[in-house]
Design an enzyme around this catalytic site. Structure first.
Site, PDB file in Angstrom:
ATOM      1  N   ALA A  85     -99.138  54.260  28.590  1.00 35.41           N
ATOM      2  CA  ALA A  85     -99.035  52.925  29.177  1.00 35.41           C
ATOM      3  C   ALA A  85     -98.031  52.114  28.396  1.00 35.41           C
ATOM      4  O   ALA A  85     -97.818  52.344  27.206  1.00 35.41           O
ATOM      5  CB  ALA A  85    -100.387  52.232  29.141  1.00 35.41           C
ATOM      6  N   TYR A 102     -90.525  50.989  24.684  1.00 36.57           N
ATOM      7  CA  TYR A 102     -91.894  50.456  24.698  1.00 36.57           C
ATOM      8  C   TYR A 102     -91.988  49.107  23.968  1.00 36.57           C
ATOM      9  O   TYR A 102     -92.476  48.118  24.514  1.00 36.57           O
ATOM     10  CB  TYR A 102     -92.825  51.397  23.937  1.00 36.57           C
ATOM     11  N   GLU A 128    -107.380  51.648  45.069  1.00 36.94           N
ATOM     12  CA  GLU A 128    -107.658  52.417  46.295  1.00 36.94           C
ATOM     13  C   GLU A 128    -106.376  52.898  46.959  1.00 36.94           C
ATOM     14  O   GLU A 128    -106.391  53.851  47.732  1.00 36.94           O
ATOM     15  CB  GLU A 128    -108.524  51.620  47.273  1.00 36.94           C
ATOM     16  N   LYS A 169    -100.986  44.399  18.765  1.00 38.68           N
ATOM     17  CA  LYS A 169    -100.076  44.188  19.903  1.00 38.68           C
ATOM     18  C   LYS A 169    -100.872  43.821  21.154  1.00 38.68           C
ATOM     19  O   LYS A 169    -100.578  42.864  21.852  1.00 38.68           O
ATOM     20  CB  LYS A 169     -99.246  45.456  20.133  1.00 38.68           C
ATOM     21  N   CYS A 205    -101.247  51.959  14.054  1.00 36.24           N
ATOM     22  CA  CYS A 205    -101.944  51.590  15.286  1.00 36.24           C
ATOM     23  C   CYS A 205    -102.885  50.417  15.067  1.00 36.24           C
ATOM     24  O   CYS A 205    -102.875  49.446  15.814  1.00 36.24           O
ATOM     25  CB  CYS A 205    -102.699  52.799  15.841  1.00 36.24           C
ATOM     26  N   CYS A 213    -100.586  49.258  18.014  1.00 39.69           N
ATOM     27  CA  CYS A 213    -101.320  49.155  19.289  1.00 39.69           C
ATOM     28  C   CYS A 213    -102.350  48.020  19.331  1.00 39.69           C
ATOM     29  O   CYS A 213    -102.393  47.261  20.301  1.00 39.69           O
ATOM     30  CB  CYS A 213    -102.087  50.449  19.582  1.00 39.69           C
ATOM     31  N   SER A 252    -104.104  57.014  12.139  1.00 43.34           N
ATOM     32  CA  SER A 252    -104.907  57.661  13.181  1.00 43.34           C
ATOM     33  C   SER A 252    -105.061  59.168  12.940  1.00 43.34           C
ATOM     34  O   SER A 252    -106.175  59.701  12.983  1.00 43.34           O
ATOM     35  CB  SER A 252    -104.239  57.450  14.537  1.00 43.34           C
ATOM     36  N   GLY A 253    -103.958  59.854  12.681  1.00 40.26           N
ATOM     37  CA  GLY A 253    -104.015  61.311  12.508  1.00 40.26           C
ATOM     38  C   GLY A 253    -104.706  61.712  11.219  1.00 40.26           C
ATOM     39  O   GLY A 253    -105.558  62.612  11.207  1.00 40.26           O
ATOM     40  N   GLU A 286     -92.632  45.319  25.535  1.00 41.87           N
ATOM     41  CA  GLU A 286     -93.942  44.721  25.238  1.00 41.87           C
ATOM     42  C   GLU A 286     -93.779  43.386  24.513  1.00 41.87           C
ATOM     43  O   GLU A 286     -94.404  42.382  24.866  1.00 41.87           O
ATOM     44  CB  GLU A 286     -94.782  45.691  24.394  1.00 41.87           C
ATOM     45  N   ARG A 317     -78.696  48.943  25.516  1.00 39.74           N
ATOM     46  CA  ARG A 317     -77.403  49.631  25.624  1.00 39.74           C
ATOM     47  C   ARG A 317     -77.247  50.462  26.896  1.00 39.74           C
ATOM     48  O   ARG A 317     -76.131  50.767  27.307  1.00 39.74           O
ATOM     49  CB  ARG A 317     -77.203  50.532  24.407  1.00 39.74           C
ATOM     50  N   ASP A 374     -96.873  60.810  13.935  1.00 39.53           N
ATOM     51  CA  ASP A 374     -95.492  60.328  14.068  1.00 39.53           C
ATOM     52  C   ASP A 374     -94.530  60.942  13.052  1.00 39.53           C
ATOM     53  O   ASP A 374     -93.327  60.986  13.296  1.00 39.53           O
ATOM     54  CB  ASP A 374     -95.450  58.799  13.910  1.00 39.53           C
ATOM     55  N   GLU A 392    -103.783  56.423   0.504  1.00 39.47           N
ATOM     56  CA  GLU A 392    -103.181  55.407   1.385  1.00 39.47           C
ATOM     57  C   GLU A 392    -102.530  54.336   0.504  1.00 39.47           C
ATOM     58  O   GLU A 392    -103.172  53.786  -0.382  1.00 39.47           O
ATOM     59  CB  GLU A 392    -104.249  54.798   2.302  1.00 39.47           C
ATOM     60  N   HIS A 396    -113.083  49.369  47.830  1.00 39.72           N
ATOM     61  CA  HIS A 396    -112.429  48.245  48.476  1.00 39.72           C
ATOM     62  C   HIS A 396    -113.059  46.936  48.067  1.00 39.72           C
ATOM     63  O   HIS A 396    -114.277  46.850  47.989  1.00 39.72           O
ATOM     64  CB  HIS A 396    -112.537  48.428  49.999  1.00 39.72           C
TER      65      HIS A 396
END
Ligand code: NDP
Length: 454
Positions: free
Chosen positions: A341, A177, A441, A51, A43, A48, A15-16, A181, A198, A303, A35, A436
């Site tokens: 999240a 996390y 709300e 997952k 990710c 991400c 990503s970065g 998950e 732990r 990271d 790479e 509503h």
């Protein structure tokens, strides 16, 4: 003047790295990115994105059950892990292609192979040397296992995405996390899941009410949560595995042990220390606010710097660095109020201070809370509850924290995050008309205040 092969040599197409290379190229820089695995990084390839696809898959289990309350007759559903993994792999391959295309279209040279920094301006990829004015280390992180006897018998999230079969019994180690998950994923898909953590409550660092609420929900779904428990060894036992824990009375027989015990920066064998780049005790590249390491021509984002391990943050850091180096616009990243999240079941969305952090900062805070059964479950009969919380700083009346556990929490908190970042007050929340009927709300209709702190 020294002439280099490239203006910018990026190590790692995650990503970065991808964002930094594309933006740098758009400013006219000559850019190469190396790479060693697949463009897209953690990710996209094993984080991400896959997952979340697995989370969707796991959720159907509840959806089928819930449908009955709405008049549907749902025949016994069958699940095929190999089919899910095959579909996931197709999608990941498609995204990988998109990432590669983005680089190519931006005019970035993609070099496949393992890179090593040879000196302040030279990167070696599989024996070939490339020189560059600036080097970016964007190699991400790698799951860390705890050092216990038999650790080699356990998997990490890397392997979880590639398992040939769905394990029948899973032992998850960790309470962060990834642990919650994947506990939700495996449980939703039908496995028996034990989570060993732990500490005294899962998800250290999150708001305490959120942590308790989520644990109760995941336990209600059948995940066995062991707190103040450490797995001390793993051994083969018949066709499966046996884990011993710090509690001599608790031995866990399972088919798969998964370590979700944190991720460490990927700097081993990169030649950074030899090139004079200062690393911290975890091996992370130490950088200043502009992403510059102790060697002025070598930079790092994401990271590998072991700060905030989130894709959108790595992307921002990459963008900021490209601006700093190639757009004559020194740019830093703001790390306050980063919404995040957890794609547990149910999911968590959070932004701003937890109650504990707010009390530390301000002494006394105003808390507004709501806990209710989501409307969908009035007919489905499911006992799940949604929890929402706002934290208000008394003097300014600004909402400084918003937290939610429940369906759609990540989607809802993204919007609330704008209000928190903008520094809006509780009154401005209240001035907003609710939509509503929604769960969201509640964030504009909470009236009952509790004072907490000292
Ligand atoms: P986390 O840091 O979230 O959790 C690691 C867990 O392992 C903690 O519960 C920690 O306990 C425990 N642990 C660490 N070392 C040991 C040890 N030696 N023995 C026993 N337990 C140990 O890391 P994850 O691996 O879950 O995820 C890595 C990062 O990736 C996350 O921090 C997050 O930034 C990112 N991520 C984000 C996601 C998202 O945005 N939805 C999803 C997945 C990952 P303790 O709390 O006591 O330290």
């Amino acid at each position: 003047m020294t002439s280099y092969d490239y203006d910018f040599f990026v190590i790692g197409a995650g990503s970065g790295g991808v964002r930094a290379s594309r933006i740098a190229a758009s400013f006219g820089a000559r850019v190469a990115v190396a790479e060693s695995y697949r463009p897209g990084g953690t990710c996209v390839i094993r984080g991400c994105v896959p997952k979340k696809l697995l989370v969707y898959a796991a959720h159907f289990h509840e959806d089928f059950e819930d449908a009955r309350g709405y008049g549907w007759t749902v025949p016994a559903a069958e699940f095929s892990w190999p089919k899910l993994i095959e579909a996931k792999d197709r999608e990941i391959a498609r995204l990988e292609g998109i990432y590669e295309n983005l680089l190519v279209k931006a005019g970035v040279t993609l070099i496949r192979g393992r890179a090593r920094v040879a000196d302040a301006h030279t990167v070696e990829v599989d024996g070939v040397r490339h020189t560059a004015k600036h080097i970016l280390v964007a190699t991400g992180g790698w799951p860390a296992k705890t050092e216990i006897p038999g650790a080699e018998l356990g998997i990490t999230s890397n392997e979880a995405f590639e398992l040939k079969h769905l394990p029948r019994r899973v032992l998850m180690i960790g309470g962060g996390y990834i642990a919650v998950e994947f506990a939700g994923i495996f449980r939703g898909l039908g496995a028996e899941v034990t989570l060993s953590y732990r500490g005294s409550e899962i998800l250290r660092g999150f708001d305490d009410d959120v942590r308790r609420h989520l644990r109760a929900e995941i336990e209600a779904r059948g995940v066995r949560v062991l707190l103040r428990n450490e797995v001390v060894s793993i051994e083969r036992h018949g066709a499966g595995l046996r884990a011993r824990t710090s509690d001599v009375d608790i031995t866990i027989d399972c088919d798969c042990v998964m370590f979700a015990t944190g991720r460490m920066p990927n700097t081993a064998g990169l030649g950074l220390a030899e090139a004079g780049v200062a690393l911290d005790e975890n091996g992370a590249v130490i950088v200043d606010a502009f992403g510059q390491s102790s060697v002025p021509s070598i930079h790092a984002v994401g990271d590998v710097t072991h700060r905030v391990q989130l894709t959108p943050v790595a992307i921002r850091e990459g963008q900021a660095l490209a601006n700093t180096l190639f757009n004559n616009r020194p740019t830093t990243v703001a790390y306050g109020n980063i919404p995040s999240a957890v794609f547990s079941q149910p999911p968590i969305g959070t932004v701003g201070d937890t109650e504990e952090q707010a009390i530390q900062k301000y002494g006394r805070v105003e808390i507004y809370q709501a806990s209710f059964r989501p409307m969908k479950h009035t007919l489905s009969g499911r006992a799940e509850k949604t929890y929402m919380k706002l934290i208000v700083e008394p003097a300014s009346q600004k909402v400084i924290g918003a937290h939610m556990v429940g369906p759609d929490a990540p989607e809802i908190i993204q919007g609330i995050g704008i209000a928190v970042v903008a520094g809006l007050t509780k009154q401005q929340f209240d001035d907003t008309v609710g939509i509503h009927p929604t769960a969201a709300e509640e964030f504009v209709t909470m009236r009952e205040k509790v004072l907490r702190g000292f």
